[in-house]
Write an enzyme that holds these catalytic residues in place. Structure first.
Site, PDB file in Angstrom:
ATOM      1  CG  HIS A 199       0.707 -57.990  38.056  1.00 35.80           C
ATOM      2  ND1 HIS A 199       0.124 -59.047  37.429  1.00 35.80           N
ATOM      3  CD2 HIS A 199       1.794 -57.659  37.337  1.00 35.80           C
ATOM      4  CE1 HIS A 199       0.837 -59.351  36.357  1.00 35.80           C
ATOM      5  NE2 HIS A 199       1.848 -58.517  36.285  1.00 35.80           N
TER       6      HIS A 199
ATOM      7  CD  GLU B  34       0.164 -62.410  32.975  1.00 44.64           C
ATOM      8  OE1 GLU B  34       0.157 -62.781  31.785  1.00 44.64           O
ATOM      9  OE2 GLU B  34      -0.682 -61.647  33.464  1.00 44.64           O
TER      10      GLU B  34
ATOM     11  CG  ASP C 218      -1.727 -76.345  18.410  1.00 38.13           C
ATOM     12  OD1 ASP C 218      -1.402 -75.199  18.754  1.00 38.13           O
ATOM     13  OD2 ASP C 218      -1.723 -76.722  17.221  1.00 38.13           O
TER      14      ASP C 218
ATOM     15  CE  LYS D  37      -2.037 -61.643  28.306  1.00 39.67           C
ATOM     16  NZ  LYS D  37      -1.492 -61.736  29.659  1.00 39.67           N
TER      17      LYS D  37
END
Ligand code: MEV
Length: 433
Positions: free
Chosen positions: A383, A85, A285, A269
């Site tokens: 972004h 991202e 993990d 998030k």
């Protein structure tokens, strides 16, 4: 390695990838072989990949970025992030720079204790079984230690038991045994699962029941890490607002995530953007980490923010974050994947707790970056610049023209794949003349 290297690497983003690698390799003391692996972009041999999982047909790459400027517990750190991202790496480096002058981040963590669960069914008398198992606590822990092997010699091993009678469930009553195992520098999934399977027959004979599930819990809430940071609100600026106004807006955004699960999911998030990217780079993990984080966020029945931001009466902005972080610096892919070993070397971590503390600080910094952008100009401008580069690549722009095509997309305010394809086609047409 440079003596007492600083993580402040101004202009790193302006270098080309090879120069950037040289700069980081110098600071982190990477060997020629390690530099070579990173430069080739082929950090994982397909043959090795084939030994790691079943039916492997290739290797899936991700960009590995470096966020500079970090100070955690007084230590200078370069943070490796494996992520697809755009914006995450740049945002993290900026947040770390903002907090540098205020001393960076503080972090701490619990002992690396994991939870194994054993589900006992068909138990005739739950209460008698519970007291019988508790009476045999020492024998069970000794059996667990014998199964845990070398971890005991390294200071880990079985620590305690906790029992819960569950009188009602869709399949009837059950007895749940939790065993707490200190996994030291391992994440511990294999270790805990082996112990659970190994002690199950003893628990069956003690309870007269049948052991069904024998596996770790990913809600590793005995193995939490915490990060904290603070800085005078006046030191924030941007978007035509003064520092105090930005800090207030930031705390308002944070407050919504404390009371509203829809916002909390997005807020968390953003935290996990940083934490997962370090986890992937370090061969850990990240699904286990995600599962633990979100279960912790919902621990009291309503899902809420993992972090909190507040202003005090002296106009100091404070941020704190706490979450379970079951990570390892030995075992699993940490040593098998050559790039994971390099990432751990760049981080300079000495233990799993050290890694967890850095990851908590990264999560908090990432959260700050997102909230600050949201509280000022919004995240889309920064972004979209990076997104334009991805569109240029997706449209087939050659490497040397990606910047130019992306710049045109941004300048005309039309950042779409179709527009990028038109620009690439026009460029090819010009070049063929
Ligand atoms: C995007 O990947 C993450 C953010 O949505 C996080 C947030 O809203 O806090 C920007």
């Amino acid at each position: 390695m440079i003596a007492n290297p600083s993580s402040r690497l101004p202009g790193l983003h302006r270098l080309d990838p090879a120069e950037r690698l040289e700069r980081v390799a110098e600071v982190a003391g990477l060997s020629d072989a390690e530099r070579g692996l990173l430069a080739e972009g082929a950090g994982l041999d397909p043959l090795l990949a084939g030994q790691m999982i079943e039916n492997s047909i290739g290797v899936f790459g991700l960009p590995l970025g470096i966020a500079p400027n970090f100070i955690v517990n007084g230590r200078e750190l370069l943070v490796p992030l494996a992520i697809e991202e755009p914006s995450v790496v740049a945002a993290l480096g900026n947040a770390a720079r903002i907090f540098r002058d205020a001393g960076g981040f503080r972090a701490d963590s619990d002992e690396p204790v994991m939870i194994g669960q054993l589900q006992l069914l068909d138990v005739a008398d739950l209460e008698t079984a519970r007291t019988g198992i508790l009476r045999a606590r020492d024998e069970i822990l000794a059996r667990a230690d014998a199964l845990a092997g070398s971890i005991v010699a390294r200071g880990g091993g079985a620590r305690d038991l906790d029992l819960r009678v569950i009188p009602q469930s869709p399949v009837g009553p059950m007895l749940l045994v939790h065993i707490f195992i200190d996994c030291r520098d391992a994440m511990g999934a294999n270790l805990v699962n082996s112990v659970c399977e190994g002690i199950a027959p003893l628990l069956e004979s003690l309870s007269g029941g049948r052991a069904n599930l024998r596996i770790l819990s990913n809600l590793s809430d005995r193995r939490r890490a915490r990060a904290y940071c603070a800085l005078p609100a006046a030191e924030l600026d941007g978007g035509g607002l003064d520092g105090l106004a930005i800090a207030k807006r930031l705390t308002e955004a944070s407050a919504l995530a404390e009371v509203d699960p829809w916002r909390a999911a997005t807020h968390n998030k953003g935290i996990m953007n940083g934490i997962d990217a370090v986890a992937i780079a370090a061969g850990n993990d990240w699904r286990a980490i995600e599962a633990g984080a979100h279960a912790w966020a919902a621990r009291d029945g309503s899902y809420r923010a993992l972090s909190r931001w507040w202003l005090d009466e002296n106009e100091i902005l404070h941020g704190s974050l706490e979450l379970p972080l079951a990570v390892g610096t030995v075992g699993g892919a940490t040593r098998v994947h050559p790039l994971a070993a390099i990432a751990l070397k760049i981080l300079g971590v000495s233990s799993a707790r050290d890694l967890a503390e850095i990851m908590a600080a990264v999560g908090l910094a990432q959260n700050f970056a997102a909230l600050r952008a949201l509280a000022t100009e919004g995240i889309q401008r920064g972004h979209m610049n990076l997104h334009a580069r991805q569109l240029a690549l997706a449209a087939g722009a050659p490497q040397e023209h990606v910047g130019e095509i992306a710049g045109t997309l941004v300048a005309c305010g039309d950042i779409r794949l179709q527009r990028a394809q038109e620009l690439v086609a026009a460029m090819e047409e010009r070049n063929s003349r």
